[in-house]
Design an enzyme around this catalytic site. Structure first.
Site, PDB file in Angstrom:
ATOM      1  CG  HIS A  11      -3.229  -0.003  -2.150  1.00 60.81           C
ATOM      2  ND1 HIS A  11      -4.161  -0.591  -2.976  1.00 60.81           N
ATOM      3  CD2 HIS A  11      -2.492  -1.021  -1.658  1.00 60.81           C
ATOM      4  CE1 HIS A  11      -3.994  -1.911  -2.962  1.00 60.81           C
ATOM      5  NE2 HIS A  11      -2.991  -2.196  -2.172  1.00 60.81           N
TER       6      HIS A  11
ATOM      7  CG  HIS B 270       0.452  -4.902  -5.046  1.00 60.54           C
ATOM      8  ND1 HIS B 270       0.294  -3.544  -5.214  1.00 60.54           N
ATOM      9  CD2 HIS B 270      -0.349  -5.251  -4.003  1.00 60.54           C
ATOM     10  CE1 HIS B 270      -0.573  -3.094  -4.321  1.00 60.54           C
ATOM     11  NE2 HIS B 270      -0.978  -4.107  -3.568  1.00 60.54           N
TER      12      HIS B 270
ATOM     13  CD  GLU C 128      -4.624  -5.374  -3.746  1.00 63.31           C
ATOM     14  OE1 GLU C 128      -5.016  -4.299  -4.202  1.00 63.31           O
ATOM     15  OE2 GLU C 128      -3.625  -5.491  -3.012  1.00 63.31           O
TER      16      GLU C 128
ATOM     17  CG  HIS D   1       0.708  -2.680   0.761  1.00 60.14           C
ATOM     18  ND1 HIS D   1       0.236  -3.763   1.455  1.00 60.14           N
ATOM     19  CD2 HIS D   1       0.090  -2.707  -0.447  1.00 60.14           C
ATOM     20  CE1 HIS D   1      -0.640  -4.425   0.705  1.00 60.14           C
ATOM     21  NE2 HIS D   1      -0.734  -3.812  -0.462  1.00 60.14           N
TER      22      HIS D   1
END
Ligand code: MN
Length: 265
Positions: free
Chosen positions: A196, A123, A104, A125
């Protein structure tokens, strides 16, 4: 016996001199400082429960602003300076580094392209944020630590950029998806990703980390408040003013979190 010891030593020296998959040129002092900050950020985000075995953080290169640095594809808590790789503006690995990068990485490359003032991207989750990505309830600032959430975090649905709404593994693993995510982020500090997680940006690594930690905490508090009744959110003016005040002080949290992460080693 002496000969045996010599053989071992020569073999070890040869192994150390071999151009390994992660071989890197010596880093200049500005890059070394950013790499060090990134390593600390990885450990802090793990210690604060924002990332687990997954999630990543990057920093724009202080030497070439079209490039950025990020760890190879390993768990954030394990990241050391040697694990940090360099990427170009399209998310391609720079040089001959053959190690596995995060799938990603295009989240990062496309946001750096779209937002010239962003110096760091996280980033993750983290669990409390997910409900706001899968319902119509907006993630909005409930207290003075999360004014950066402004009018509320936009939600990116990976199906929206796909005319047929085809199923996918939900990962932002190419430039097209990265650009769509960056577009949904717009001028915001945080974008949620349906089913996500979220991506947060900042003008420095400590600010991106600060926003990530308080995105998760805001989500937790907002969920608690929703159980009791209708939350009162910060006004847009309060959001702006608290963001300015608290992010000026964000180095205090950074230093404390760094100590906690060091103690947890
Ligand atoms: Mn992800």
């Amino acid at each position: 016996m002496i000969k045996h010891v010599c053989v071992v030593t020569v073999a070890m020296a040869a192994a150390m001199a071999l151009p390994q998959a992660g071989a890197q040129a010596p880093r200049d002092s500005r890059t070394a400082a950013v790499v060090d900050e990134l390593v600390n950020a990885n450990r802090i985000l793990f210690a604060q429960g924002v990332v687990d075995g997954f999630g990543h953080i990057s920093a724009r290169s202080p030497v070439d602003p079209s490039h950025f640095f990020m760890a190879r594809s390993i768990a954030p808590a394990d990241v050391k300076p040697v694990d940090i790789m360099e990427f170009d503006r399209d998310g391609k690995v720079v040089g001959t580094d053959a190690r596995q990068p995060y799938a990603e990485r295009f989240i990062h490359s496309e946001i750096y392209k779209a937002r010239p003032l962003v110096m760091s991207v996280v980033h993750a989750h983290s669990a409390s944020v997910i409900p706001f990505s899968i319902t119509s309830v907006p993630l909005k600032p409930v207290y003075h630590m999360s004014g950066f959430l402004g009018k509320g975090a936009p939600v990116f649905d990976i199906r929206d950029g796909n005319a047929t709404h085809a199923d996918s593994d939900l990962l932002v693993k190419n430039e097209r998806l990265g650009a769509q995510l960056a577009d949904k982020l717009g001028p915001a500090a945080v974008v949620l990703m349906r089913g996500h997680g979220f991506t947060a940006v900042g003008a420095s690594v400590p600010v991106a980390v600060f926003r990530s930690v308080y995105t998760e905490q805001n989500a937790r508090i907002e969920i608690e408040a929703l159980k009791l009744g209708t939350p009162t959110f910060l006004t847009e003016g309060e959001a702006k003013m608290t963001e300015e005040t608290m992010e000026r002080l964000s180095v205090r949290s950074w230093d404390m979190w760094k100590k906690q992460a060091d103690q947890a080693r």
